[in-house]
Design an enzyme around this catalytic site. Structure first.
Site, PDB file in Angstrom:
ATOM      1  N   GLU A 209       2.047   2.033  -3.406  1.00  0.00           N
ATOM      2  CA  GLU A 209       0.975   2.685  -4.179  1.00  0.00           C
ATOM      3  C   GLU A 209       1.144   4.209  -4.188  1.00  0.00           C
ATOM      4  O   GLU A 209       0.860   4.897  -5.180  1.00  0.00           O
ATOM      5  CB  GLU A 209      -0.397   2.066  -3.744  1.00  0.00           C
ATOM      6  CG  GLU A 209      -1.470   2.882  -4.521  1.00  0.00           C
ATOM      7  CD  GLU A 209      -2.683   2.973  -3.613  1.00  0.00           C
ATOM      8  OE1 GLU A 209      -3.078   4.073  -3.424  1.00  0.00           O
ATOM      9  OE2 GLU A 209      -3.252   1.959  -3.067  1.00  0.00           O
ATOM     10  N   HIS A 210       1.409   4.574  -2.888  1.00  0.00           N
ATOM     11  CA  HIS A 210       1.425   6.154  -2.666  1.00  0.00           C
ATOM     12  C   HIS A 210       2.701   6.526  -3.143  1.00  0.00           C
ATOM     13  O   HIS A 210       2.738   7.747  -3.734  1.00  0.00           O
ATOM     14  CB  HIS A 210       1.544   6.199  -1.024  1.00  0.00           C
ATOM     15  CG  HIS A 210      -0.003   6.287  -0.510  1.00  0.00           C
ATOM     16  ND1 HIS A 210      -0.106   7.472   0.200  1.00  0.00           N
ATOM     17  CD2 HIS A 210      -0.987   5.465  -0.189  1.00  0.00           C
ATOM     18  CE1 HIS A 210      -1.395   7.119   0.527  1.00  0.00           C
ATOM     19  NE2 HIS A 210      -1.660   5.817   0.561  1.00  0.00           N
TER      20      HIS A 210
ATOM     21  N   GLU B 292      -3.599   7.823   7.624  1.00  0.00           N
ATOM     22  CA  GLU B 292      -4.707   7.124   6.983  1.00  0.00           C
ATOM     23  C   GLU B 292      -5.113   5.774   8.017  1.00  0.00           C
ATOM     24  O   GLU B 292      -6.370   5.507   8.012  1.00  0.00           O
ATOM     25  CB  GLU B 292      -4.137   6.504   5.591  1.00  0.00           C
ATOM     26  CG  GLU B 292      -5.244   5.874   5.011  1.00  0.00           C
ATOM     27  CD  GLU B 292      -4.747   5.182   3.629  1.00  0.00           C
ATOM     28  OE1 GLU B 292      -5.372   4.498   2.985  1.00  0.00           O
ATOM     29  OE2 GLU B 292      -3.992   5.918   2.773  1.00  0.00           O
TER      30      GLU B 292
ATOM     31  N   HIS C 172       0.760  -1.331   0.110  1.00  0.00           N
ATOM     32  CA  HIS C 172       0.023   0.054  -0.016  1.00  0.00           C
ATOM     33  C   HIS C 172       0.719   1.414   0.104  1.00  0.00           C
ATOM     34  O   HIS C 172       0.626   2.311  -0.687  1.00  0.00           O
ATOM     35  CB  HIS C 172      -0.876  -0.099   1.272  1.00  0.00           C
ATOM     36  CG  HIS C 172      -1.510   1.226   1.473  1.00  0.00           C
ATOM     37  ND1 HIS C 172      -1.393   2.231   2.524  1.00  0.00           N
ATOM     38  CD2 HIS C 172      -2.635   1.630   0.723  1.00  0.00           C
ATOM     39  CE1 HIS C 172      -2.219   3.100   2.542  1.00  0.00           C
ATOM     40  NE2 HIS C 172      -2.871   3.096   1.325  1.00  0.00           N
TER      41      HIS C 172
END
Length: 422
Positions: free
Chosen positions: A56-57, A133, A53
């Site tokens: 992905e950022h 997040e 994840h």
């Protein structure tokens, strides 16, 4: 075989990149250009969770030829939209644009695959963004927290033990080298699928994709995920304390992976139980008895065996155990009584019309094909409609009996800590 699926063409470059083109002859002048990497949180290890994840950022930061944030600007400049998501089994990036911007979309994705910088001064602030997040979606959100803790308890050994956000301590302790190594391992042409869907000619796509991607080299072998979750050897009950206005409950049962023919039956059960206001759980627990304000029942369709999960958020003053009793009753009903043919027909009609409706937009077609190809098998998708047609009331009952085994279930209850407890 009679299927509503559009035809697709595929070629694989010498470096192993699979290119799939799904022409939709709709004169819309719209295409979706997607890249799926066959990597998700199932490819992580304990101590370094959440990296898929995080990467992905980082993919939207700087590359050799693009400054940080420029990828988004370039997409906007052609009137396109882009986004990305990370799941348990794969990571997905897409650009939706007009047909004449195909080359631009391909060159942007090639630039990311080949020239991502991964610099420390971009990594450190983004780590804080991801930690935030995690706080927002998981730690400070009771239903998000319950979801995370359900996986921690339902899976002991397999990497589905955590959700793609990962554990907070890992987010705070990754090194830049962890991210670089992960990128080098999984962001290789041989681990990617490029899908172009919409108003487009396959030959144009193959030629343009070849030009952009064929020079990109693979760097290393890709490790196989060899984790197999041991069979659960008894029911598990867990209580977790969290600041929450209401009590919440989750129940999970182990089910097979996305290729198993029982998946379609489990989906039908999930539709009957919790899809829409006339569904069984909704009409009983929300409408009739006013016990919960939201309730879900759904089956995960993962690359490795997953879970069928129930989640409910109680109304104020309602005990999780009372809701649990009602859910259990509904599950037992599925096991002991055949559903009516009318109820099954309704599910069949809804499922098929939803499926056909999803084939009208290039974005959802790309999503659908990509999610199967990235998990490694398109066959269940190709046989989907036929499998729905063949469903019988016996199938539904037998499947409920087979998987809803309370001697191997995991139940997690979330509530406020009782007053006076240290």
């Amino acid at each position: 075989m009679n299927s509503s699926l559009p035809e697709y063409e595929t070629k694989t470059l010498e470096n192993g990149l699979q290119i799939v083109v799904i022409p939709m002859h709709n004169d819309s002048n719209v295409i979706s250009t997607d890249i799926f990497y066959k990597v998700g949180s199932r490819n992580e290890v304990m101590g370094k969770t959440g990296i898929a994840h995080m990467l992905e950022h980082m993919n939207f930061k700087s590359t050799k030829h693009l400054a940080a944030g420029e990828f988004d600007k370039e997409v906007k400049s052609i009137g396109g939209v882009n986004n990305a998501s990370t799941g348990f089994d794969f990571t997905h990036y897409y650009i939706k644009s007009s047909t004449q911007n195909l080359d631009k979309s391909l060159s942007l994705f090639a630039e990311l695959m080949k020239n991502l910088n991964l610099k420390d001064d971009e990594f450190q602030p983004e780590r804080n963004v991801v930690a935030e997040e995690r706080r927002w979606r998981t730690d400070n959100n009771p239903i998000g927290y319950l979801y995370f803790r359900l996986f921690n308890n339902a899976f002991v050994y397999h990497p589905y033990h955590w959700t793609p956000i990962g554990f907070m301590n890992d987010i705070q302790t990754w090194t830049l080298k962890d991210i670089q190594d992960f990128h080098k391992t999984y962001y290789q042409p041989k681990n990617a699928i490029l899908i172009v869907t919409g108003d487009v000619d396959p030959n144009n796509v193959f030629a343009a994709a070849k030009k952009e991607f064929e020079q990109i080299k693979n760097s290393t072998a890709i490790p196989e995920v060899k984790f197999v979750e041991p069979e659960q050897d008894g029911p598990k009950r867990v209580t977790i304390y969290k600041e929450s206005e209401v009590e919440m409950i989750a129940i999970a049962f182990h089910i097979p992976n996305f290729q198993d023919p029982d998946q379609i039956k489990l989906s039908a059960i999930s539709e009957m139980l919790s899809s829409g206001k006339s569904s069984r759980l909704y009409s009983e627990l929300v409408d009739k008895k006013h016990l919960v304000n939201q309730i879900y029942a759904y089956n995960m369709e993962q690359k490795d065996p997953g879970i069928f999960l129930f989640m409910a958020s109680c109304n104020p003053g309602v005990k999780a155990e009372d809701v649990e009793k009602e859910i259990k009753e509904q599950i037992e009903l599925m096991k002991t009584q055949k559903v009516s043919q009318a109820e099954l027909d309704k599910v069949k009609i809804n499922t098929k019309s939803e499926f056909i409706y999803s084939l009208e937009s290039s974005t959802s077609v790309a999503n659908l094909f990509g999610s199967y190809l990235a998990r490694g098998d398109i066959k269940p998708l190709e046989e989907y409609e036929e499998a729905i047609n063949k469903l019988t009331v016996d199938d539904v009952q037998k499947t409920a009996q087979k998987y809803f085994d309370f001697s191997k279930s995991t139940t997690v209850i979330l509530r406020k800590k009782p007053q006076g407890e240290k």
